[in-house]
Design a protein around this motif. Sequence first.
Motif, PDB file in Angstrom:
ATOM      1  N   SER A 570      -3.271   0.800   0.615  1.00  0.00           N
ATOM      2  CA  SER A 570      -2.555   1.828   1.383  1.00  0.00           C
ATOM      3  C   SER A 570      -2.191   1.303   2.768  1.00  0.00           C
ATOM      4  CB  SER A 570      -3.415   3.087   1.496  1.00  0.00           C
ATOM      5  OG  SER A 570      -4.667   2.788   2.098  1.00  0.00           O
ATOM      6  N   SER A 571      -3.100   0.527   3.367  1.00  0.00           N
ATOM      7  CA  SER A 571      -2.799  -0.050   4.676  1.00  0.00           C
ATOM      8  C   SER A 571      -1.647  -1.038   4.585  1.00  0.00           C
ATOM      9  CB  SER A 571      -4.040  -0.757   5.233  1.00  0.00           C
ATOM     10  OG  SER A 571      -5.124   0.140   5.354  1.00  0.00           O
ATOM     11  N   LEU A 572      -1.636  -1.815   3.542  1.00  0.00           N
ATOM     12  CA  LEU A 572      -0.549  -2.777   3.348  1.00  0.00           C
ATOM     13  C   LEU A 572       0.789  -2.057   3.259  1.00  0.00           C
ATOM     14  CD1 LEU A 572       0.334  -5.762   2.656  1.00  0.00           C
ATOM     15  CD2 LEU A 572       0.133  -5.061   0.263  1.00  0.00           C
ATOM     16  N   MET A 573       0.840  -0.968   2.478  1.00  0.00           N
ATOM     17  CA  MET A 573       2.097  -0.246   2.290  1.00  0.00           C
ATOM     18  C   MET A 573       2.571   0.423   3.578  1.00  0.00           C
ATOM     19  SD  MET A 573       2.815  -1.074  -0.714  1.00  0.00           S
ATOM     20  CE  MET A 573       4.261  -0.056  -1.021  1.00  0.00           C
ATOM     21  N   LYS A 574       1.624   0.646   4.504  1.00  0.00           N
ATOM     22  CA  LYS A 574       1.996   1.246   5.792  1.00  0.00           C
ATOM     23  C   LYS A 574       2.423   0.194   6.803  1.00  0.00           C
ATOM     24  CE  LYS A 574      -1.079   5.217   5.189  1.00  0.00           C
ATOM     25  NZ  LYS A 574      -2.308   5.896   5.663  1.00  0.00           N
TER      26      LYS A 574
END
Length: 1347
Positions: A570-574
Amino acid sequence: MKSSEILTLKGMTLVSVQACQLSQSTQPGLWDSVLELTKSAQERNSDPLLWAVQLSSILNSAGTSLPSPELAHLLVSHICWANNVPITWKFLEKAVSGRIAPPMLVLALLSSRVIPNRRLYPAAYRLYMELLKRHTFSFTSEINGPNYQKIMKSIDDVLHLSQIFGLQVCEPGALVVEFIFSIVWQLLDASLDDEGLLELAPDKKSKWPTRSQDMDIDGQDSFNEKRTDRQEGLCKVNTVMAIEIIGDFFQNKVTSKILYLARRNMFSHWGSFIQRLRVLAANSTALRNSKHISPDALLQLTSDARIVLTRECKTSLQKQFHAVVASGSLISSAGQCHGVSWSALWLPIDMFLEDTMDDSQVVATSAVETLTGLVKALQAVNGTSWHNTFLGVWIAALRLVQRERDPSEGPVPRLDTCLCMLLSITPLAIVNIIEEEESTLIDEAGRSPTNQRKEKQISVKHRKDLISSLQLLGDYEGLLTVPQSLSLVANQAVAKAMMFVSGVTSGSGYLDCMSMNDLPMNSGNMRHLIVEACIARNLLDTSAYLWPGYVNGRSNQLPRSVPGPMPGWSSLMKGSPLTPPMINVLVSTPASSLAEIEKIYEIAVNGSDDEKISAAAILCGASLVRGWNIQEHTVFFITKLLSPPVPADYSGTDSHLIGYAPFLNVLLVGISSVDCVQIYSLHGLVPQLAGALMPICEVFGSCAPKVSCTLTTGEEISSHQVFSNAFNLLLRLWRFNHPPLEHVMGGDIPPVGSQLTPEYLLLVRNSQLANSGNTTKGPFKYRRPSRISSPSPEPIFMDSFPKLKLWYRQHQACIASALSGLVHGTPVHQVVDAVLNMMFRKMGRGGQPLTPTASGSSNSSGSGPEDASLRLKLPAWDILEAIPFVLDAALTACAHGRVSPRELATGLKDLSDFLPASLATIASYFSAEVTRGIWKPAFMNGTDWPSPAANLSMVEQQIKKVLAATGVDVPSLAAVGSSPATLPLPLAALVSLTITYKLDRATERLLTVVGPALNSLAAGCPWPCMPIIASLWAQKVKRWADYLIFSASRTVFHHKSDAVVQLLKSCFTSTLGLNSSPVSSNGGVGALLGHGFGSHYSGGMSPVAPGILYLRVHRDVRDVMFMTEVVLSLLMQSVRDIASCGLPKERLEKLKKTKYGMRYGQVSLAAAMTRVKLAASLGASIVWISGGLTLVQSLIKETLPSWFISVHGSEHEGTESEEMAAMLGGYALAYFAVLCGTFAWGVDLMSPASKRRPKVLGAHLEFLANALDGKISLGCVWGTWRAYVPALVTLMVGCTPAWIPEVDVEVLKRVSKGLRQWNEEELAIALLGLGGIHAMGAAAEVIVERG
């Protein structure tokens, strides 16, 4: 005497006189006389019978063949419309009923005249329809008459059938179908026109004239005002009658079957006809007013679901057989997943899934496509609903996982590969099935607006079947238990569903932040993972979370607050950068969506060098192994990354791949595990992977081993490392390690998989990419994301890689014959010297130099180790070219005592450490040398060579336990204990090399290269070579003991062909439960494949199930052709056992007292036939898995005909029991043949192998036709043949109708004729009815003759 009789006598006298007068007349004069006779009788209002007698006498006297087409034309022309009076219609009816005029032609002529003028002449229309009702449903006399072809040609000319329907065949029988179809269609269009509904039809006009072009103002009653109301009333009644006649056509036994032929073979016209019929059903007032038929009834009669061509069974046993065909007796309870009944349905799937776990063979085709075809075949042959089919597939895949939930350790595919099959391959196969079925049904329904609703219903129906199967799957708790390593993932799936049910809206990173302790404990099972896999592929939606019992907990069991944001997907996608903590999380946590994996792919393509390497590690981490929902995309991305494009600003002279060395090396290491290679194989990307590896091997193998770069970790990457990783991985994609014996034994059929050569892989790769651009089918249908381009479709060949091609040719030559050609002073000789000096540098100074004497070369210069290391700064290809000569010299030196066994092993280890790619050449060279048999044995005494004595006896006992269930004798090792064990010298050197490795992740990659070669070589050596090797390795790696003992057990079957037969026999007896007499004895999948094995189970090492053993040894059976004969023999023996011993004795006695044994033994017979089908299913699975398409075609084309021709003795021939056994044997053979065919060819045209079906199937049916014609003498029991032929045709008609049009029409006609001679008329009609447009005419004629 009555006055009527007097008149008749006078009339007959007059006829005689007239006949004498006409005998001299010409043919035109004849018809003038007939017309005069008719007019005279009309004026006198003569008795129609008298007129008919006179007319018949005249025509007979003139030599006119009856029924006469010319008379039909004359009478209809006379009536329409100048003589449209009742008496002339009576004359016409009498001529038709007396077969003076041909009924079909008369009706055709009237159709063209009366229907367009029905509003003007309603009474004539009514009389026409009366004639239809009387004479349309029986044409037997016309088809058998002398003027049949002439009549049909006249009908074609009148109604323009060939022009309107556009069929390529104009034979009389086909015209019969067109005629009946045209009559019904004309009545339909006339009825629509009468009610003003024709405008609602799609094309708004009729193919046929429904109204007269010119108004006949002189016609009688045209201006009779008093008759107008009566005419209108008659017209309305006529419309109702016409609609009822349409219903009669679909209800009549003869015409309904003929219309079915039109439906099957004229589908475009039929579709237009049905659309009009639906308009009538939806809007017709006349239809609603009918007292004889309703709109729903009419639609039901014309429904595609209505079965028209059915087979009427002649005997009770045949009825029982058809009950088994329908599978009604087989699906008594979905819960009997381990019982014989359920296994009979899905056992082939279980065997296929288990066979894919064998790491000895990777395949070039996708398991998705194979499983799709297999499931469709079983659904068709078993006749099950898609609900039961999907349930059976899930259960089979779950059984596979449960067998591996607690596996023994060893270098073989394990749980991750099983989970790939369950959670990736199986859902993709179901996607295939649902989309293919929906597409087919939608195409059949048509694309008109009236069918949009039906298309939606079709789509919903198939998904409802999937949903219901998954809902019922929750009842199988024993199969749903999650392996310990999956507990976290399963609990996360439950938590996700709980959040949805409770309406909790949290970001996608919510679950990433939760630890194991935060999740509901032990609440997740395998069904939750299956549902998530189906949702990911749009087979289900999130409403599945609301299923009863799917979520047992509540959201309050989840923590309301979690730690702060943690690095993850999720952090990567943000937009978070790739930090080391995040990289570690992403490597160990699989991506959950395609968007996430695409993001990593984009970083791997466009990021910095460090980011690219990190992205490569992430892709090859958990997302590859356990990212089941996106696994097909992950393997595609990795394969594409192995072929990076040339940078736009690249201007170097060397290959651009050199600059990608660290990046490529991470990818190569990441996909080199056993499970990863098997995952590639399951997804069908082995050819693509091979095509990507070959350029890497070519480039890096041509570079000197300078340091390519230094990683941030300080590790140095050389070209030799990259080359070795790529080269060893490439070699694992085909059977490079098998000895030359494979290619000279086994007759015409080599062992399955031996065709996997580099050339073959490239051919498949080129074909796949060429097809991926112009079709929606094939291996890239679900793998290629829309935003990512496919690999280059440009074909590549071995000629593109000259270094690789040169090594491969040398590799083949080395295997085929002894070494030769090394010349002193050449560069190759210099490399040989340098390698030998490096290997034996500790003994090189002052010692006797090694000479490759086997090659005939002179002595080495004996240069020192420093010179050797400098001189070996050479490209890897140059070193590989020299290695066979190095090994030859080293082995010769050891044989002559100049090098000790320990020094040889150490030297080989140094060589493989220096260039790991050399392991493949070492393995293949030693294998070839063993088969040549020129080396003295090595004594494994513990002094010179390692000794197996410490645990050899234990290995022997364990092998006996493993094989205990098969009845196979294990050769004793007692003789070995009294003297040192021996191995062939090359084999001893190879095993000594392998046990010098320390077992870690790096060396395990190397062992996966040399290990299969060692197993293959030891298996081909005399007993007890493999137990000796197992003993040596078990001493080194105790946790591999179970795997090693099982491998040693398999070699028993390599040395005794009768052991393979005994193993197959054990497969049949265990599966059928024939080990004991009660019908309820256990059998099925559990008995065949077991539930796992190993010494870690309670009670120590347990016997291995016979099916598992066979699936692990069948690829090494040399004479694969004998498998068909063995399986066929065992199948028939099983049938005899079922017929005699498979039933309780008291019921068997009752069966003997009644014909066919039905009165007292119905339940027992049903159980026996269920076992017969199971036996056939097992036999077909064995043949298909053992030899694939080639062996199946050999069975159908050669083995089965030979078996029927041969004589098979019987001890109890003529007894009731033997008669039943003969009949059951025929049914078993029919199932056996059809199942084999469906597995190999598929049930439709989707499989590429279906292109080979027509020739083989046609040859088999021609054999049937020749035998039915009496051209071939049969040696088998008559009852078996009598049961086989109808059963085979029944299965083809009911389960594989797409096969029948591929067979030559003349062969179909001959088989149909033979069936009719056996009173199998309905089956004969069904066979011809499915034979396509060219068989339609013959089918119609049989239908009419049958009546």
